[in-house]
Design a protein around this motif. Structure first.
Motif, PDB file in Angstrom:
ATOM      1  N   ILE A  70      10.959   8.791   8.448  1.00 41.61           N
ATOM      2  CA  ILE A  70      10.008   9.138   7.384  1.00 41.61           C
ATOM      3  C   ILE A  70       9.939  10.655   7.274  1.00 41.61           C
ATOM      4  O   ILE A  70       9.587  11.338   8.231  1.00 41.61           O
ATOM      5  CB  ILE A  70       8.619   8.531   7.680  1.00 41.61           C
ATOM      6  N   GLN A  71      10.262  11.154   6.098  1.00 42.35           N
ATOM      7  CA  GLN A  71      10.371  12.597   5.898  1.00 42.35           C
ATOM      8  C   GLN A  71       9.074  13.274   5.476  1.00 42.35           C
ATOM      9  O   GLN A  71       9.019  14.482   5.346  1.00 42.35           O
ATOM     10  CB  GLN A  71      11.462  12.894   4.855  1.00 42.35           C
ATOM     11  N   VAL A  72       8.018  12.495   5.269  1.00 44.18           N
ATOM     12  CA  VAL A  72       6.727  13.062   4.874  1.00 44.18           C
ATOM     13  C   VAL A  72       5.697  12.756   5.951  1.00 44.18           C
ATOM     14  O   VAL A  72       5.897  11.871   6.781  1.00 44.18           O
ATOM     15  CB  VAL A  72       6.247  12.489   3.510  1.00 44.18           C
ATOM     16  N   ALA A  73       4.586  13.463   5.922  1.00 44.26           N
ATOM     17  CA  ALA A  73       3.498  13.174   6.860  1.00 44.26           C
ATOM     18  C   ALA A  73       2.924  11.795   6.525  1.00 44.26           C
ATOM     19  O   ALA A  73       2.822  11.419   5.360  1.00 44.26           O
ATOM     20  CB  ALA A  73       2.418  14.239   6.750  1.00 44.26           C
ATOM     21  N   TYR A  74       2.568  11.048   7.564  1.00 37.63           N
ATOM     22  CA  TYR A  74       2.015   9.717   7.348  1.00 37.63           C
ATOM     23  C   TYR A  74       1.095   9.349   8.511  1.00 37.63           C
ATOM     24  O   TYR A  74       1.117   9.978   9.563  1.00 37.63           O
ATOM     25  CB  TYR A  74       3.130   8.664   7.222  1.00 37.63           C
ATOM     26  N   PHE A  75       0.293   8.326   8.288  1.00 35.77           N
ATOM     27  CA  PHE A  75      -0.578   7.791   9.327  1.00 35.77           C
ATOM     28  C   PHE A  75      -0.006   6.455   9.775  1.00 35.77           C
ATOM     29  O   PHE A  75       0.309   5.602   8.938  1.00 35.77           O
ATOM     30  CB  PHE A  75      -2.003   7.579   8.792  1.00 35.77           C
ATOM     31  N   LEU A  76       0.122   6.263  11.092  1.00 39.64           N
ATOM     32  CA  LEU A  76       0.555   4.989  11.649  1.00 39.64           C
ATOM     33  C   LEU A  76      -0.683   4.196  12.045  1.00 39.64           C
ATOM     34  O   LEU A  76      -1.544   4.702  12.770  1.00 39.64           O
ATOM     35  CB  LEU A  76       1.444   5.211  12.885  1.00 39.64           C
ATOM     36  N   GLU A  77      -0.778   2.962  11.549  1.00 37.69           N
ATOM     37  CA  GLU A  77      -1.876   2.086  11.906  1.00 37.69           C
ATOM     38  C   GLU A  77      -1.299   0.770  12.410  1.00 37.69           C
ATOM     39  O   GLU A  77      -0.459   0.162  11.747  1.00 37.69           O
ATOM     40  CB  GLU A  77      -2.767   1.790  10.687  1.00 37.69           C
ATOM     41  N   VAL A  78      -1.726   0.339  13.586  1.00 38.18           N
ATOM     42  CA  VAL A  78      -1.333  -0.957  14.135  1.00 38.18           C
ATOM     43  C   VAL A  78      -2.607  -1.766  14.294  1.00 38.18           C
ATOM     44  O   VAL A  78      -3.549  -1.316  14.944  1.00 38.18           O
ATOM     45  CB  VAL A  78      -0.610  -0.805  15.492  1.00 38.18           C
ATOM     46  N   SER A  79      -2.648  -2.947  13.668  1.00 43.63           N
ATOM     47  CA  SER A  79      -3.881  -3.738  13.709  1.00 43.63           C
ATOM     48  C   SER A  79      -3.609  -5.221  13.549  1.00 43.63           C
ATOM     49  O   SER A  79      -2.489  -5.642  13.279  1.00 43.63           O
ATOM     50  CB  SER A  79      -4.842  -3.269  12.607  1.00 43.63           C
ATOM     51  N   SER A  80      -4.674  -5.985  13.664  1.00 40.21           N
ATOM     52  CA  SER A  80      -4.645  -7.416  13.400  1.00 40.21           C
ATOM     53  C   SER A  80      -4.560  -7.615  11.890  1.00 40.21           C
ATOM     54  O   SER A  80      -5.083  -6.792  11.127  1.00 40.21           O
ATOM     55  CB  SER A  80      -5.940  -8.032  13.930  1.00 40.21           C
ATOM     56  N   PRO A  81      -3.959  -8.711  11.448  1.00 36.99           N
ATOM     57  CA  PRO A  81      -3.937  -8.973  10.009  1.00 36.99           C
ATOM     58  C   PRO A  81      -5.292  -9.412   9.481  1.00 36.99           C
ATOM     59  O   PRO A  81      -5.498  -9.480   8.281  1.00 36.99           O
ATOM     60  CB  PRO A  81      -2.904 -10.096   9.869  1.00 36.99           C
ATOM     61  N   GLY A  82      -6.221  -9.714  10.380  1.00 40.88           N
ATOM     62  CA  GLY A  82      -7.566 -10.104   9.964  1.00 40.88           C
ATOM     63  C   GLY A  82      -7.663 -11.573   9.619  1.00 40.88           C
ATOM     64  O   GLY A  82      -6.704 -12.343   9.737  1.00 40.88           O
ATOM     65  N   ALA A  83      -8.819 -11.963   9.170  1.00 41.11           N
ATOM     66  CA  ALA A  83      -9.099 -13.370   8.883  1.00 41.11           C
ATOM     67  C   ALA A  83      -8.291 -13.884   7.697  1.00 41.11           C
ATOM     68  O   ALA A  83      -7.996 -15.064   7.607  1.00 41.11           O
ATOM     69  CB  ALA A  83     -10.585 -13.562   8.621  1.00 41.11           C
ATOM     70  N   GLU A  84      -7.937 -12.993   6.769  1.00 38.66           N
ATOM     71  CA  GLU A  84      -7.177 -13.405   5.592  1.00 38.66           C
ATOM     72  C   GLU A  84      -5.710 -13.022   5.769  1.00 38.66           C
ATOM     73  O   GLU A  84      -5.102 -12.351   4.934  1.00 38.66           O
ATOM     74  CB  GLU A  84      -7.786 -12.820   4.330  1.00 38.66           C
TER      75      GLU A  84
END
Length: 152
Positions: A70-84
């Protein structure tokens, strides 16, 4: 470009989630406002916790730094997919039988493009959804999106 980032991320994260006895549910690479987000959704039968997400995030972050796809700044988020939770793979649809789902289609099926109700059957080719007033048979090939749905 988004598909390339998703494909590389999937290659990098799959061995990590498998080693942690987790399941990779989905990956998104999206721009929201001026920020880019790489979101990785993981799960397991009894649900994931913050420690599961933290371990995967730390390991994946190192791999992404090494490969640098990825050549641009980004935020990495790792999470549960949730109830839906989204339904994407065969096993997702199979596990959802007996549960409440929300499905949209790419083209009308019997005049409708949105179906919500109990998924009463899935045979690999079509979903049978019992809605409030009728039962609909939706061909899998026409599904635009599908997810579990919370009933209020």
């Amino acid at each position: 470009m988004s598909q390339d980032v998703i494909a590389v991320t999937e290659q990098l994260v799959t061995p990590i989630v498998e080693a942690e006895n987790l399941e990779l549910v989905d990956i998104e690479y999206v721009k929201e406002g001026s920020n880019w987000f790489l979101r990785v959704y993981i799960d397991k039968e009894d649900g994931v916790d913050i420690e599961d997400c933290g371990r995967v995030s730390e390991q994946l972050s190192k791999k992404l730094d090494e490969v640098d796809p990825i050549q641009v700044a980004y935020f990495l988020e790792v999470s549960s997919p949730g109830a839906e939770r989204p339904l994407k793979q065969e096993k997702d649809f199979e596990r959802a039988v007996g549960k409440h789902v929300h499905v949209t289609t790419t083209e009308p099926v019997n005049g409708d493009t949105v179906f919500e109700g109990e998924l009463i059957a899935y045979d690999g080719i079509q979903l049978t959804i019992k809605e409030a007033r009728a039962t609909a048979e939706v061909p899998k090939e026409k599904i635009a999106s599908a997810r579990l749905a919370i009933v209020f």
